[in-house]
Design an enzyme around this catalytic site. Sequence first.
Site, PDB file in Angstrom:
ATOM      1  CD1 TRP A 182      -2.317  -2.234   1.343  1.00 57.06           C
ATOM      2  CD2 TRP A 182      -3.093  -0.895  -0.264  1.00 57.06           C
ATOM      3  NE1 TRP A 182      -3.367  -2.878   0.717  1.00 57.06           N
ATOM      4  CE2 TRP A 182      -3.866  -2.076  -0.266  1.00 57.06           C
ATOM      5  CE3 TRP A 182      -3.392   0.091  -1.200  1.00 57.06           C
ATOM      6  CZ2 TRP A 182      -4.910  -2.295  -1.173  1.00 57.06           C
ATOM      7  CZ3 TRP A 182      -4.435  -0.117  -2.099  1.00 57.06           C
ATOM      8  CH2 TRP A 182      -5.185  -1.300  -2.079  1.00 57.06           C
ATOM      9  CG  ASP A 242      -3.205   4.405   3.962  1.00 56.44           C
ATOM     10  OD1 ASP A 242      -4.256   4.257   4.613  1.00 56.44           O
ATOM     11  OD2 ASP A 242      -2.939   3.748   2.925  1.00 56.44           O
ATOM     12  CE  LYS A 271      -8.670  -2.267   4.623  1.00 53.93           C
ATOM     13  NZ  LYS A 271      -8.635  -3.168   3.512  1.00 53.93           N
TER      14      LYS A 271
HETATM   15  N1  PLP Z   1      -4.418   1.751   2.105  1.00 52.53           N
HETATM   16  C1  PLP Z   1      -4.456   0.607   2.783  1.00 52.53           C
HETATM   17  C2  PLP Z   1      -3.510   0.412   3.921  1.00 52.53           C
HETATM   18  C3  PLP Z   1      -5.380  -0.385   2.447  1.00 52.53           C
HETATM   19  O1  PLP Z   1      -5.431  -1.535   3.126  1.00 52.53           O
HETATM   20  C4  PLP Z   1      -6.266  -0.153   1.375  1.00 52.53           C
HETATM   21  C5  PLP Z   1      -7.282  -1.151   0.973  1.00 52.53           C
HETATM   22  O2  PLP Z   1      -7.386  -2.219   1.460  1.00 52.53           O
HETATM   23  C6  PLP Z   1      -6.187   1.063   0.694  1.00 52.53           C
HETATM   24  C7  PLP Z   1      -5.253   1.994   1.076  1.00 52.53           C
HETATM   25  C8  PLP Z   1      -7.098   1.360  -0.474  1.00 52.53           C
HETATM   26  O3  PLP Z   1      -8.353   1.647   0.024  1.00 52.53           O
HETATM   27  P1  PLP Z   1      -9.599   1.904  -0.951  1.00 52.53           P
HETATM   28  O4  PLP Z   1      -9.941   0.597  -1.538  1.00 52.53           O
HETATM   29  O5  PLP Z   1     -10.615   2.458   0.006  1.00 52.53           O
HETATM   30  O6  PLP Z   1      -9.182   2.889  -1.969  1.00 52.53           O
END
Ligand code: PLP
Length: 362
Positions: A104, A174, A198
Amino acid sequence: MISSPVYNFAAGPGIMPREVLQQAREELLDWRQSGMSVMEMPFTGEAFQAIMQQAQRDLRELLGVPAGYRILFLQGGASAQFSLLPMNLLPPGATADYVDTGHWSRKAIAEGSRYARINVAASGATHDYRRIPAQAAWRPNPGAGYCHITSNETADGLAYHWLPDTGRVPLVADMTSDFLSRPIAVERFGVIYAGAQKNIGPAGLTIVIIRDDLIRPARPETPSAFSYRVQAESGGRFNTPLTYAVYIAGLVFRWLKRQGGLGAIAERNRRKSDRLYAAIDGSDLYACHQRAADRSAMNACFHLADASLTTEFLQQARQQGLLNLHGHPAVGGLRASLYNAMPDAGVDALIAFMRAFAARHA
Ligand code: PLP
């Protein structure tokens, strides 16, 4: 045929508190004798405004968000924030530091680099993403507009159990997969953002907590609905917010308060993950490569010593009601997500299954 009870170990969207879903079901058609579902309420009306403000107050209290920070309920998921951060925080040509700790953070870097010059201050690639790089090894750019970390790497099973000190450079995190799983010192951050799917509620809702001095005019090409300043100044009324998702998030905040708040939930989360990691480490069939001090309490990533057994493991687990234990497609192996709503009984059932499976394959 799947046996019950069922436990959902999916990484996202993840398991929701049953009590919250029950309450939402009871209130679905007629919210507190208003004659309406929350889904049908005008967002500028008194009833919905009260729901949103209560959710804001509860979140502020749960996390201890100090004065001088705004909470925004936005749309678009955490991935949209990968772009919106530089669009809102940085002038064109500016530099930002990013720490690469896995899947991520690499996504955040890839998107962010379309809008900013990115300095990767440290990368876990050196250690095959098995640990969080120690701050002593970071090479930050003193002129960076912010320093971005991913507090919990959902796909790699790594988490920060300490907070970096970035001096005057605002720390941005994040927190999508560990938000509300433990207390955090909000005052150490410039911006915290998290997708809801989550530990908060329905996917799409995105929470941004931002220090007032960082709420600046966004770059002119930024859609107004995604300008932190426009959203902050309009009190979330610039356009229709995710009304139903905000309502569900509010129920989750209330549920968390009833659990004793984030200190109590963190203690429970730590006990759940400690037990699972002990079961993994205590068996020759399972292995977790992540350094013990950096393991995530939310997403335990592990694999079978004999990878050819993975499909059988997943099939048998599913028959026993243990769902979605596959690893992230980019990483493979197995992953058990232990979000706030995962009961102890789910962890007990998983460990019992893992022991029985190991005994059958000794
Ligand atoms: N950042 C992290 C740590 C994630 O686990 C996720 C998705 O699982 C995201 C970003 C992306 O999130 P979204 O699908 O809401 O764009």
